[in-house]
Write an enzyme that holds these catalytic residues in place. Structure first.
Site, PDB file in Angstrom:
ATOM      1  N   HIS A 252       4.564  -9.946   2.371  1.00 45.51           N
ATOM      2  CA  HIS A 252       3.683 -10.941   3.001  1.00 45.51           C
ATOM      3  C   HIS A 252       2.842 -11.736   2.024  1.00 45.51           C
ATOM      4  CE1 HIS A 252      -0.454  -9.048   3.162  1.00 45.51           C
ATOM      5  NE2 HIS A 252       0.247  -7.971   2.897  1.00 45.51           N
TER       6      HIS A 252
ATOM      7  N   SER B   9       0.837  -1.207   0.000  1.00 46.03           N
ATOM      8  CA  SER B   9       0.000   0.000   0.000  1.00 46.03           C
ATOM      9  C   SER B   9       0.870   1.253   0.000  1.00 46.03           C
ATOM     10  CB  SER B   9      -0.916   0.022   1.226  1.00 46.03           C
ATOM     11  OG  SER B   9      -1.759  -1.101   1.231  1.00 46.03           O
TER      12      SER B   9
ATOM     13  N   SER C 282       5.189  -6.459  -2.176  1.00 47.99           N
ATOM     14  CA  SER C 282       4.981  -6.643  -0.745  1.00 47.99           C
ATOM     15  C   SER C 282       5.493  -8.016  -0.327  1.00 47.99           C
ATOM     16  CB  SER C 282       3.485  -6.524  -0.436  1.00 47.99           C
ATOM     17  OG  SER C 282       3.248  -6.765   0.927  1.00 47.99           O
TER      18      SER C 282
ATOM     19  N   THR D  88      14.454   4.759  10.950  1.00 44.82           N
ATOM     20  CA  THR D  88      15.356   3.621  11.145  1.00 44.82           C
ATOM     21  C   THR D  88      14.778   2.387  10.479  1.00 44.82           C
ATOM     22  OG1 THR D  88      16.043   4.605  13.225  1.00 44.82           O
ATOM     23  CG2 THR D  88      16.579   2.269  12.902  1.00 44.82           C
TER      24      THR D  88
ATOM     25  N   CYS E 218      -9.770  -6.605   1.827  1.00 46.74           N
ATOM     26  CA  CYS E 218     -10.006  -5.192   2.132  1.00 46.74           C
ATOM     27  C   CYS E 218     -11.469  -4.815   1.991  1.00 46.74           C
ATOM     28  CB  CYS E 218      -9.178  -4.316   1.225  1.00 46.74           C
ATOM     29  SG  CYS E 218      -7.548  -4.963   0.981  1.00 46.74           S
TER      30      CYS E 218
HETATM   31  C1  LIG Z   1      -2.059  -7.033  -0.807  1.00 51.48           C
HETATM   32  C2  LIG Z   1      -2.033  -6.080  -1.930  1.00 51.48           C
HETATM   33  C3  LIG Z   1      -1.649  -4.746  -1.733  1.00 51.48           C
HETATM   34  C4  LIG Z   1      -1.333  -4.193  -0.364  1.00 51.48           C
HETATM   35  O1  LIG Z   1      -0.126  -4.677   0.142  1.00 51.48           O
HETATM   36  P1  LIG Z   1       0.157  -4.494   1.714  1.00 51.48           P
HETATM   37  O2  LIG Z   1       1.572  -4.968   1.866  1.00 51.48           O
HETATM   38  O3  LIG Z   1      -0.810  -5.385   2.406  1.00 51.48           O
HETATM   39  O4  LIG Z   1      -0.004  -3.056   2.002  1.00 51.48           O
HETATM   40  C5  LIG Z   1      -1.610  -3.912  -2.823  1.00 51.48           C
HETATM   41  N1  LIG Z   1      -1.914  -4.350  -4.043  1.00 51.48           N
HETATM   42  C6  LIG Z   1      -2.286  -5.623  -4.285  1.00 51.48           C
HETATM   43  C7  LIG Z   1      -2.594  -6.052  -5.665  1.00 51.48           C
HETATM   44  C8  LIG Z   1      -2.365  -6.525  -3.232  1.00 51.48           C
HETATM   45  O5  LIG Z   1      -2.749  -7.776  -3.467  1.00 51.48           O
END
Ligand SMILES: *Cc1c(COP(=O)(O)O)cnc(C)c1O
Length: 396
Positions: free
Chosen positions: A204, A74, A202, A240, A327
Site C-alpha cells: 500500500h 508490519s 508493503s 488461504t 502510527c
Molecule cells: C508503513 C510502514 C510499515 C508498516 O507497513 P504495513 O503494511 O502498514 O503494516 C513498516 N515500516 C515502514 C518503514 C513503513 O513505512
C-alpha cells in the site's frame, strides 16, 4: 481555494488503475482456492506464482521461493526479526543491533524480544538522519545474531548506507534485515549486490492494496514458522492466500520499479520546490540530510507551533499531510524519530511531513506553499511559546 491535495504518500498511497484492474478478476470469476487441483484453483495458483516472480525480479532475488507473502510490512518485520532471532538463539546468539528511529513494527518487536531475554542495542541516529557504520561496527559482539536497520525512514525520509551495512554483516556472519517499506520503488534495490538477508515490503505504500506485503528471505536462512496450518508459503505461513492482494502487489512493485528514475526525478523537483519555499518561513528547519532522502519526502519543523494544529488547519484547506508517522499521531508524544536526531521536545512538536507521489503537480506544491505561511502566522499569533521565542530574540 477548494483544491484537494494529497501529500501523505508515506502513510499510504492511492491504488493505481493498473493495479486495480489486475486485481478485480480475482474477486469475481477467479475466486478459486490456489490449493485446489481443478483449473479454477490452478489459475489462481499461477497468478500467485507470477506475482512472486515479479517481486523476486524487482528485488534482484536469485529465486522466486525467497519471497513469502504476508499481510503487510508490519507482519514482515515481526516475522523477519522474531523468526530469525528465535533460530539464532538456538546457537546461543541473543544480541540484536538496530537503531532508535526504526518503525514501531521493528521497535516494538524488539521490545517483545527483550522481554524474552534478548539483548538489544539501539544505535543513535545523527542530526542528518543517518546512522554511522563505524558505530554499528563497534556495537556488534560475538553473540550478535541480527542487525536490523531500515532502508529509508518513514518520517524524515533519510536513506541509510544499506550496502555498506550488508557488506559488513556478511563478512561477520551476522544476519542482516532491512525494513524497506519506504524504499521499495523509490530507491534502486538489489538484495544480492547489497547483501541483504531479510527484507520487508508493503504494497500500500507503492500504489498497491492495503493488507498485503512480502518478506524476502535469502535461501539457506532459517526463520521460524509464523502461522501453523496448511502448506501455503512453504508451510511457514499457513492460510488461504489473498490472491487479489498478491496479484496487486506483483503489479504495483513492477510498475514502481520500472519507471523509478523518471518518477524520482519528477518527485525531487516537487520536493525541492516545497523545501525551498517552506524554508523561507521564519524559524523553520529541514529535518534530515538534504540529499540522502527519498525523492518525494520532506519533513520540516516550525518553531512555536503544534504540528497537530497545523495539520487540522491544512485539512481545512484541503491538504492532507502528516506530523510524522500515522502510527504516532493521536498520541501527544513527540515523534521518537525527531527526538532520535536530537531535536528538543518543543521543536519536535512543530513538525510537518509532506510526501508526494507522481500524481502530485507543481500547482499542488504551490497551493501548500500559499496556505502554509498564513496558517503558521495564525498559530504563532496564539502561541505563548512563540511569544517567548520573540522576546528572547529581542534579548528581553
Ligand atoms: C508503513 C510502514 C510499515 C508498516 O507497513 P504495513 O503494511 O502498514 O503494516 C513498516 N515500516 C515502514 C518503514 C513503513 O513505512
Amino acid at each position: 481555494m477548494h483544491r484537494f491535495v494529497y501529500a501523505d504518500n508515506s502513510a499510504t498511497t492511492k491504488i493505481s488503475k493498473n493495479v486495480l484492474d489486475a486485481m478485480l478478476p480475482y474477486f469475481t470469476e477467479g475466486y478459486g482456492n490456489p490449493s485446489s487441483l481443478y483449473a479454477l484453483g490452478q489459475q489462481a495458483r499461477a497468478a500467485i506464482d507470477e506475482a512472486r516472480h515479479k517481486v523476486a525480479v524487482a528485488l534482484g532475488a536469485k529465486k522466486d521461493n525467497e519471497i513469502y507473502f504476508t499481510s503487510g510490512g508490519s507482519e514482515a518485520d515481526n516475522w523477519a526479526i522474531k523468526g530469525a532471532a528465535h533460530e539464532m538463539a538456538k546457537k546461543g546468539k541473543k544480541h540484536i543491533v538496530s537503531t532508535k528511529f526504526e518503525h514501531h513494527a521493528v521497535l516494538h518487536t524488539l521490545d517483545a524480544l527483550k522481554k524474552e531475554g534478548f539483548e538489544i542495542t539501539l544505535l543513535d541516529v545523527h542530526e542528518d538522519g543517518l546512522v554511522r557504520i563505524d558505530e554499528l561496527k563497534a556495537a556488534v559482539r560475538e553473540d550478535t545474531a541480527l542487525v536490523t536497520v531500515m532502508f529509508a525512514n518513514n518520517e524524515i525520509g533519510t536513506i541509510q548506507p544499506i550496502a555498506e551495512i550488508g557488506e559488513f554483516c556478511r563478512e561477520k556472519g551476522i544476519l542482516f534485515h532491512t525494513d524497506a517499506v519506504q524504499a521499495v520503488g523509490n530507491v534502486e534495490i538489489n538484495v544480492e549486490d547489497m547483501k541483504i538477508d531479510l527484507l520487508s515490503l508493503s504494497a500500500h505504500k507503492i500504489h498497491g492494496p492495503k493488507g498485503v506485503g512480502a518478506l524476502y528471505c535469502r535461501n539457506g536462512i532459517r526463520i521460524e514458522t509464523l502461522i501453523n496450518g496448511g502448506a501455503q508459503e512453504r508451510s511457514k505461513r499457513a492460510g488461504t492466500e489473498n490472491t487479489a492482494g498478491i496479484v496487486g502487489l506483483g503489479v504495483a512493485i513492477t510498475d514502481a520499479v520500472s519507471d523509478i528514475n523518471a518518477r524520482c526525478e519528477k518527485l525531487k523537483a516537487l520536493r525541492d520546490r516545497f523545501i525551498d519555499g517552506a524554508l523561507k518561513i521564519e524559524r523553520s528547519r529541514l529535518n534530515g540530510d538534504r540529499e540522502k532522502r527519498l525523492a518525494g519526502s520532506a519533513n520540516l519543523c516550525f518553531e512555536g507551533i503544534e504540528g497537530e494544529s497545523l495539520l487540522l488547519w491544512l485539512d481545512h484547506s484541503g491538504i492532507c499531510a502528516s506530523s510524522g508517522s500515522a502510527c504516532t499521531s493521536g498520541s501527544l508524544d513527540p515523534s521518537h524519530v525527531l527526538l532520535s536526531i536530537g531535536l528538543p521536545h518543543e521543536i519536535a512538536h512543530g513538525s510537518l511531513r509532506v510526501s508526494f507521489s507522481d500524481e502530485n503537480t507543481t500547482e499542488d506544491v504551490d497551493h501548500i506553499l500559499n496556505v502554509l505561511p498564513l496558517i503558521i502566522d495564525k498559530l504563532r499569533a496564539m502561541s505563548p511559546l512563540w511569544e517567548r521565542i520573540k522576546k528572547e530574540e529581542k534579548g528581553e
